[in-house]
Scaffold this active site. Structure first.
Site, PDB file in Angstrom:
ATOM      1  CG  MET A   1      -3.802  57.009 -26.671  1.00  0.00           C
ATOM      2  SD  MET A   1      -4.379  56.759 -28.364  1.00  0.00           S
ATOM      3  CE  MET A   1      -5.231  55.194 -28.237  1.00  0.00           C
TER       4      MET A   1
ATOM      5  CB  CYS B   1       2.087  64.437 -21.521  1.00  0.00           C
ATOM      6  SG  CYS B   1       0.605  65.363 -21.949  1.00  0.00           S
TER       7      CYS B   1
END
Ligand SMILES: Cc1cc2nc3c(=O)[nH]c(=O)nc-3n(C[C@H](O)[C@H](O)[C@H](O)COP(=O)(O)O)c2cc1C
Length: 329
Positions: free
Chosen positions: A19, A103
């Site tokens: 993350m 992503c």
């Protein structure tokens, strides 16, 4: 229960999700002390890595300090850059290279990286081939279910990836167009399982024993990856590991242990980033750590204005001291 990918053994199949802006080296170290099957670096743009190694090493630096096994996640849209960045990381001691095809961020997909690659499987294949060929260490792939609901091609991409030498696949059960809306479709991830023979990790919305059970059952995956559930709870990965071994979910650490963990995490941030950056970066973590505790909003407002690291620490002790006393009583 362990997963073997090449020479790397993931002893406990509970993986900390990459993350950006959260799972930096201090946070990974913090999680690691409680135990984690595998730690993945924040996404690193392959082109930027080649241009600016030193800054990037700081972001991923994983070989050192026992942060092992360490997977470095690369994003990119040019095969040669991915290959070069993968090799650089292998030379620096990464155990695994993970390719990001999940992503959803506009600035990433507009560069045809991340989940944009799921719209062009030929291109994706080229990137995978180049990366796998460039290194001896295992290469893994993280993806979403597809670009949008009408094009959920994760099973197809997984099959291609397997053919090109990818050794493990992680699927976040949302499409790119969902971003983080809706819920992770663990049942769809089973289509990936059926279409390839790779070890499979299920990801998305896993936060406790029930979601571990459900996600594994519905997807048929071999392990879980947990991201946002670890916000303010670096011990969650170890709880998940314990649960998968015993069927019992351990209690959270006492507030005293939590405070000691927060202080260590904070000290590590200061050492890693320097005071000025660390103070700013620590704020979101303090917010997550203290969420739900009495008067935590006032505490957060207070520390968000502080610029002296010792003052922040004192505020932390002052906030936790009565709560620890209450807990002990
Ligand atoms: C703040 C944030 C940053 C993220 N950065 C990355 C990243 O760098 N690479 C990646 O593959 N996924 C990234 N993700 C996606 C997570 O790895 C994960 O797939 C997603 O959050 C779903 O899992 P969760 O419900 O357990 O959080 C990010 C997610 C969040 C919330």
């Amino acid at each position: 229960m362990s997963i073997h990918i090449g020479p790397v053994e993931i002893k406990d199949p509970v993986i900390l999700a990459p993350m950006s802006g959260v799972t930096d080296l201090p946070f990974r170290r913090c999680v690691k002390q409680f135990g984690a099957g595998l730690l993945v670096s924040e996404m690193i743009a392959s082109e930027a890595m080649i241009r600016s190694c030193r800054r990037m090493w700081k972001k991923m630096s994983g070989r050192f300090d026992g942060d092992w096994p360490m997977s470095v996640q690369l994003a990119g849209c040019k095969a040669e850059s991915m290959a070069e960045a993968a090799k650089l990381n292998e030379d620096q001691g990464a155990a695994i290279i993970d390719i990001n095809m999940g992503c959803p961020a506009k600035k990433v997909v507009n560069g045809y990286s991340g989940s944009a690659l799921m719209r062009d499987l030929e291109h994706a294949k080229g990137l995978i081939t180049a990366t796998v060929k460039a290194v001896k260490i295992p290469v893994t792939l993280k993806m979403r279910t597809g670009w949008d609901y009408d094009c959920r091609n994760a099973p197809e991409l997984a099959k291609i990836a397997e053919g090109e030498g990818i050794q493990l696949v992680t699927v976040h059960g949302r499409t790119r167009n969902q971003f983080y809306k809706g819920s992770s479709d663990w049942a769809f991830i089973n289509e990936v399982k059926k279409n390839c023979n790779l070890p499979l990790i299920v990801n998305g919305d896993i936060v406790d024993g029930e979601t571990i059970d459900q996600s594994l059952k519905m997807s048929g995956a071999d392990g879980v990856m947990i991201g946002r559930g670890t916000y303010g709870k670096p011990w969650l990965i170890s709880q998940a590991i314990h649960y998968m071994k015993t069927g019992e979910w351990p209690a959270d650490p006492t507030l005293e242990v939590q405070l000691a963990t927060i202080i260590d995490h904070y000290d590590d941030m200061i050492e890693h980033y320097g005071v000025e950056t660390a103070i700013k970066m620590a704020r979101k973590h303090f917010g997550w750590y203290t969420k739900g505790l009495p008067s935590s909003a006032e505490f957060r407002n207070g520390i968000n204005r502080m610029t002296n690291p010792d003052e922040v620490k004192t505020a932390l002790y002052d906030f936790y001291a009565p709560l620890i006393e209450q807990e002990a009583a």
